[in-house]
Design a protein around this motif. Sequence first.
Motif, PDB file in Angstrom:
ATOM      1  N   THR A 186       5.502  -6.404   1.207  1.00 16.56           N
ATOM      2  CA  THR A 186       4.494  -5.428   0.777  1.00 16.56           C
ATOM      3  C   THR A 186       5.019  -4.006   0.929  1.00 16.56           C
ATOM      4  O   THR A 186       4.824  -3.158   0.051  1.00 16.56           O
ATOM      5  CB  THR A 186       3.187  -5.614   1.569  1.00 16.56           C
ATOM      6  OG1 THR A 186       2.694  -6.936   1.334  1.00 16.56           O
ATOM      7  CG2 THR A 186       2.139  -4.590   1.164  1.00 16.56           C
TER       8      THR A 186
ATOM      9  N   SER B 163       7.479  -3.524  -1.956  1.00 13.47           N
ATOM     10  CA  SER B 163       6.874  -3.503  -3.297  1.00 13.47           C
ATOM     11  C   SER B 163       6.018  -2.261  -3.537  1.00 13.47           C
ATOM     12  O   SER B 163       5.877  -1.820  -4.670  1.00 13.47           O
ATOM     13  CB  SER B 163       6.061  -4.770  -3.548  1.00 13.47           C
ATOM     14  OG  SER B 163       4.936  -4.820  -2.707  1.00 13.47           O
ATOM     15  N   THR B 164       5.466  -1.694  -2.484  1.00  9.47           N
ATOM     16  CA  THR B 164       4.652  -0.482  -2.638  1.00  9.47           C
ATOM     17  C   THR B 164       5.470   0.794  -2.484  1.00  9.47           C
ATOM     18  O   THR B 164       4.961   1.890  -2.704  1.00  9.47           O
ATOM     19  CB  THR B 164       3.502  -0.455  -1.608  1.00  9.47           C
ATOM     20  OG1 THR B 164       4.053  -0.443  -0.294  1.00  9.47           O
ATOM     21  CG2 THR B 164       2.567  -1.629  -1.792  1.00  9.47           C
TER      22      THR B 164
ATOM     23  N   ALA C 261       6.576   1.936   0.327  1.00  4.74           N
ATOM     24  CA  ALA C 261       6.259   2.592   1.599  1.00  4.74           C
ATOM     25  C   ALA C 261       7.514   2.859   2.419  1.00  4.74           C
ATOM     26  O   ALA C 261       7.537   3.787   3.236  1.00  4.74           O
ATOM     27  CB  ALA C 261       5.277   1.731   2.403  1.00  4.74           C
TER      28      ALA C 261
ATOM     29  N   GLN D  79       8.836   6.395   2.078  1.00  8.82           N
ATOM     30  CA  GLN D  79       8.046   7.487   2.658  1.00  8.82           C
ATOM     31  C   GLN D  79       8.599   7.845   4.036  1.00  8.82           C
ATOM     32  O   GLN D  79       9.192   7.009   4.708  1.00  8.82           O
ATOM     33  CB  GLN D  79       6.578   7.074   2.780  1.00  8.82           C
ATOM     34  CG  GLN D  79       5.939   6.682   1.475  1.00  8.82           C
ATOM     35  CD  GLN D  79       5.982   7.813   0.463  1.00  8.82           C
ATOM     36  OE1 GLN D  79       5.712   8.959   0.782  1.00  8.82           O
ATOM     37  NE2 GLN D  79       6.355   7.493  -0.763  1.00  8.82           N
TER      38      GLN D  79
END
Length: 93
Positions: free
Chosen positions: A53, A56-57, A59, A62
Amino acid sequence: MPHARLLGDRISERLRAAQGVLALGTRYGMARLEAACERALLHDSPHFRTVKTILSTGADLQPMVAPDTPAAYGNARFTRSAAELFDGDATLH
């Protein structure tokens, strides 16, 4: 040692999950995979689904910010960590 017995019973499941995490490096690159794993560990969730996750996002791209719990929450009388709430010694009814 209940924990060791649980780990032994699920060794093949854990091996498949680890292989799945490593396979994500082929798709996203090892640098991103390493960042995603670091982020998952920071949030105390070292699971395949969490790492996937995060990747895929995006993150993992960031800036890393440590989860911050306000000091006032740490002194609250009825706060418990998830580990304390779901301690293996507790009997469920």
